[in-house]
Design a protein around this motif. Sequence first.
Motif, short mmCIF file in Angstrom:
data_model
loop_
_atom_site.label_atom_id
_atom_site.label_comp_id
_atom_site.label_asym_id
_atom_site.label_seq_id
_atom_site.Cartn_x
_atom_site.Cartn_y
_atom_site.Cartn_z
N PRO A 172 26.16 33.44 -16.02
CA PRO A 172 25.64 34.78 -16.34
C PRO A 172 26.11 35.32 -17.69
CG PRO A 172 26.37 34.68 -14.06
CD PRO A 172 26.82 33.41 -14.70
N ARG A 173 27.32 34.95 -18.13
CA ARG A 173 27.82 35.49 -19.40
C ARG A 173 27.04 34.96 -20.61
NH1 ARG A 173 31.59 31.71 -17.65
NH2 ARG A 173 32.06 29.99 -19.10
N PHE A 174 26.21 33.94 -20.41
CA PHE A 174 25.42 33.39 -21.51
C PHE A 174 23.94 33.74 -21.42
CE2 PHE A 174 28.79 29.97 -20.96
CZ PHE A 174 29.57 30.44 -22.01
N HIS A 175 23.53 34.56 -20.47
CA HIS A 175 22.10 34.82 -20.26
C HIS A 175 21.47 35.54 -21.44
CE1 HIS A 175 22.22 34.41 -15.57
NE2 HIS A 175 22.53 33.30 -16.22
N GLY A 176 22.19 36.44 -22.09
CA GLY A 176 21.61 37.21 -23.18
C GLY A 176 21.75 36.58 -24.55
N ASN A 177 22.38 35.42 -24.65
CA ASN A 177 22.62 34.78 -25.94
C ASN A 177 21.55 33.72 -26.23
OD1 ASN A 177 24.92 36.33 -25.86
ND2 ASN A 177 26.27 34.64 -25.30
N VAL A 178 21.53 33.31 -27.48
CA VAL A 178 20.65 32.20 -27.90
C VAL A 178 21.32 30.88 -27.54
CG1 VAL A 178 19.51 31.10 -29.84
CG2 VAL A 178 19.69 33.60 -29.76
N THR A 179 20.57 29.99 -26.92
CA THR A 179 21.10 28.69 -26.48
C THR A 179 20.66 27.60 -27.44
OG1 THR A 179 20.99 29.45 -24.19
CG2 THR A 179 21.27 27.10 -24.56
N LEU A 180 21.63 26.85 -27.93
CA LEU A 180 21.38 25.72 -28.81
C LEU A 180 21.85 24.43 -28.14
CD1 LEU A 180 22.47 26.96 -32.35
CD2 LEU A 180 20.16 26.74 -31.48
N HIS B 232 29.88 29.40 -28.71
CA HIS B 232 30.74 29.11 -27.57
C HIS B 232 30.20 27.87 -26.87
CE1 HIS B 232 32.86 32.99 -27.83
NE2 HIS B 232 31.66 33.52 -28.11
N ALA B 233 31.07 26.95 -26.57
CA ALA B 233 30.67 25.71 -25.90
C ALA B 233 30.43 25.97 -24.42
CB ALA B 233 31.74 24.64 -26.08
N VAL B 234 29.22 25.68 -23.97
CA VAL B 234 28.87 25.81 -22.55
C VAL B 234 29.26 24.55 -21.79
CG1 VAL B 234 27.00 26.25 -20.91
CG2 VAL B 234 26.99 27.37 -23.15
N GLY B 235 29.01 23.40 -22.37
CA GLY B 235 29.32 22.12 -21.74
C GLY B 235 28.60 21.01 -22.46
N ARG B 236 28.82 19.79 -22.01
CA ARG B 236 28.21 18.64 -22.65
C ARG B 236 27.85 17.59 -21.60
NH1 ARG B 236 30.64 17.03 -26.97
NH2 ARG B 236 32.14 18.73 -27.13
N VAL B 237 26.94 16.71 -22.01
CA VAL B 237 26.52 15.57 -21.20
C VAL B 237 26.68 14.32 -22.05
CG1 VAL B 237 24.61 14.43 -20.03
CG2 VAL B 237 24.91 16.89 -19.79
N LEU B 238 27.44 13.35 -21.55
CA LEU B 238 27.58 12.04 -22.19
C LEU B 238 26.79 11.04 -21.36
CD1 LEU B 238 31.37 12.04 -23.17
CD2 LEU B 238 29.39 12.46 -24.63
N PHE B 239 25.74 10.50 -21.97
CA PHE B 239 24.79 9.63 -21.26
C PHE B 239 24.85 8.24 -21.87
CE2 PHE B 239 20.51 7.94 -20.42
CZ PHE B 239 20.44 8.15 -19.05
#
Length: 414
Positions: free
Chosen positions: A172-180, A238-245
Amino acid sequence: MADQGLLLAVGVSLGLLTLLLLGLMTYYLWRRKKDQSPYEELPSTLPPVPACSAPVIQVSLGSWVGEIPFTLPPRFSTQKQGELEMEENEEVEVEMKTETRRDILAHRGSLSVRSWYPVGTVLAGLYSELPPLSEVVAPPPGMATRLCFSVEYRRSGEQLAVTLFRLGNLPPRFHGNVTLVELRLLPDDRRPRQAKARGTGPDPEFNDCFVFQVSGVCVPQSILSVCVLSVVQGGKRHAVGRVLFPLVGELGQAGRVLWRDLETEDDTQCSELGDVQVSLSYSPTLQRLSVVVLRARGLQLLTDTGVCVQVSLQIHTQVVKVKHSCVVKGETDPCFNHRTTFKLRSQHLDEACLSFELQQPNDIRQTTELPVVLGVLVLGPFMYARGPQLQHWMDMVNTLQEPVKLWHGLSRAT
């Protein structure tokens, strides 16, 4: 004498008469040739129209005077009704086959693999269509943040196509921000590809496709890194998370939709030997590598003598410099905040690595024994590291003069 004069007169008269007749004949032929058209009418090559009661359709082509006759074949009433129906069905089948062959031949190019295989046409079966974005169902609320994407490797062109669809269950803390989203193909790709979400909220959508040029030999050794960032109004990320595939053994059916959970610092489980949090930054102008060992957690302490960190810089097989932190006693989750710097040239970034050893010193009275190593960590390029350790080093190289902070699990010393 008189007879000779008479014969001469008769001969002269006949000659004049002959000349007159020749002149008249020549004049007549000349007039006839002049009156005739310079173009002769070509003989008609059309077959004669048979005499029948069927209608004749006349078609004229432009200004051509000729006509093309079209006749309907006559029907004979002497045949039986069943035979007529059979002949009509056979005629319909022949016409359908002729039209099909005519359509195929109309689409054929100058070359053909086989007599019935059209070359130069687009075969829809060879191209896998991606599912519509509305059919990519988001995970139910309450689950971890997940990324929906698709990976396809085209061996003919040696291209890796990565399609980003959407994110699910964004905090929820990232809902109003731009996601890259930043995509890299480790270990060689240093320049990230960016995608911006279309909208905000818990399930932002992307629907972007990226193509990486990679040979088939390097595919099993490559790792697709997808880092999700949240950008506030001031431009801070701010880093939300990452995926290593990892691509080895993970390339399934073309166009198959994949869901992967984002790895975040909050839900990272401690490894068997414990974890350590490290911050890295590099300044190309000063040619200085800054390392900060922040803290550790879940350590398996053997004695109560405390714990310290040994940081060493290595280039190839040569250890350039070694530094130690202060000893922190009586804590399984010690806080070090140990800052150290190393002089490192930019051309050595692909040849150097950092080695961390969490050590527990022995009793002061036993100075001859070596300290006990609780765990080790190696951060560096592809020559030394894989997975999150390699990703941390690449993030430092790509974001110069900005600290990159991550948790890493410790491994056993060899």
